[in-house]
Design an enzyme around this catalytic site. Structure first.
Site, PDB file in Angstrom:
ATOM      1  N   GLU A 110      68.425  -2.427  63.664  1.00  0.00           N
ATOM      2  CA  GLU A 110      67.796  -3.659  64.144  1.00  0.00           C
ATOM      3  C   GLU A 110      67.450  -4.611  63.008  1.00  0.00           C
ATOM      4  O   GLU A 110      67.254  -4.195  61.863  1.00  0.00           O
ATOM      5  CB  GLU A 110      66.525  -3.334  64.926  1.00  0.00           C
TER       6      GLU A 110
ATOM      7  N   HIS B  61      57.973  -9.896  70.479  1.00  0.00           N
ATOM      8  CA  HIS B  61      59.396 -10.159  70.244  1.00  0.00           C
ATOM      9  C   HIS B  61      60.181 -10.184  71.540  1.00  0.00           C
ATOM     10  O   HIS B  61      59.700  -9.762  72.594  1.00  0.00           O
ATOM     11  CB  HIS B  61      60.006  -9.140  69.267  1.00  0.00           C
TER      12      HIS B  61
END
Ligand code: CMX
Ligand code: CO
Length: 147
Positions: free
Chosen positions: A43, A7
């Site tokens: 998140e 990511h």
């Protein structure tokens, strides 16, 4: 062995508004969201693509839950933007040890818990040409991926 980009971590002031930007502008949907109190973040993981090792690559949108967290401090200094990159590996322990042997500071003695039950550690940005770098071993694919 590092096999993919797991990511890219992006720091933001308002997670919901940032998620909406990525949805409306690019069509990316939230794959998973969570609060990680140890890291001090709320998140959202946006799944961008699968990869040839069976894993996937995500954008990780991060809103701090407290000002003295890593992301909170970084946002106060820099404003919104790319905070870190994360490489995927099947063996975060072995890769972190090998990288530490190269003289790069690994921030944790033992990997900690990251998104979706993954195991993560970080390399100091000052030892990585200015890039905060995370190493990730994903949880086994049988783990649930709900909110
Ligand atoms: N990228 C590049 N450089 C960075 C940085 C980042 N994300 N964060 C800090 N730095 C730089 C600063 O600019 C500063 O440089 P100068 O001395 O030249 O000004 C230096 O590193 C020290 O920064 P600081 O503001 O004093 O911050 P700290 O030393 O307290 O913390 C760090 C820096 C990397 C140790 C801390 O951010 C950390 O532990 N990060 C790992 C955990 C984390 O980021 N968690 C959130 C994400 C969770 C997830 O991905 O799941
Ligand atoms: Co991350």
């Amino acid at each position: 062995m590092l096999t993919r980009i797991d990511h890219i971590g992006i720091a933001c002031f308002d997670l919901d508004r940032t998620v909406e930007f990525y949805r409306a502008t690019y069509g990316f949907e939230v794959f998973h969201s969570e609060v990680n109190e140890e890291q001090g973040v709320r998140e959202a993981m946006l799944r961008i693509n699968g990869t040839d090792d069976g894993g996937a690559s995500y954008l990780q949108l991060l809103e701090p839950t407290r000002e003295d967290s890593a992301v909170g401090k970084w946002l106060a200094k820099n404003g919104e933007g790319v905070h870190h990159i994360a490489f995927g590996t099947a063996d975060v322990d072995g890769d972190a040890a090998a990288i530490r042997d190269q003289g790069v500071r690994v921030l944790y003695d033992e990997p900690r818990t990251g998104s979706m039950g993954s195991r993560i550690t970080f390399l100091h940005p000052k030892d990585c040409h200015g890039v905060l770098t995370e190493l990730v071993t994903s949880a086994p694919p049988t783990a649930s991926h709900g909110d």
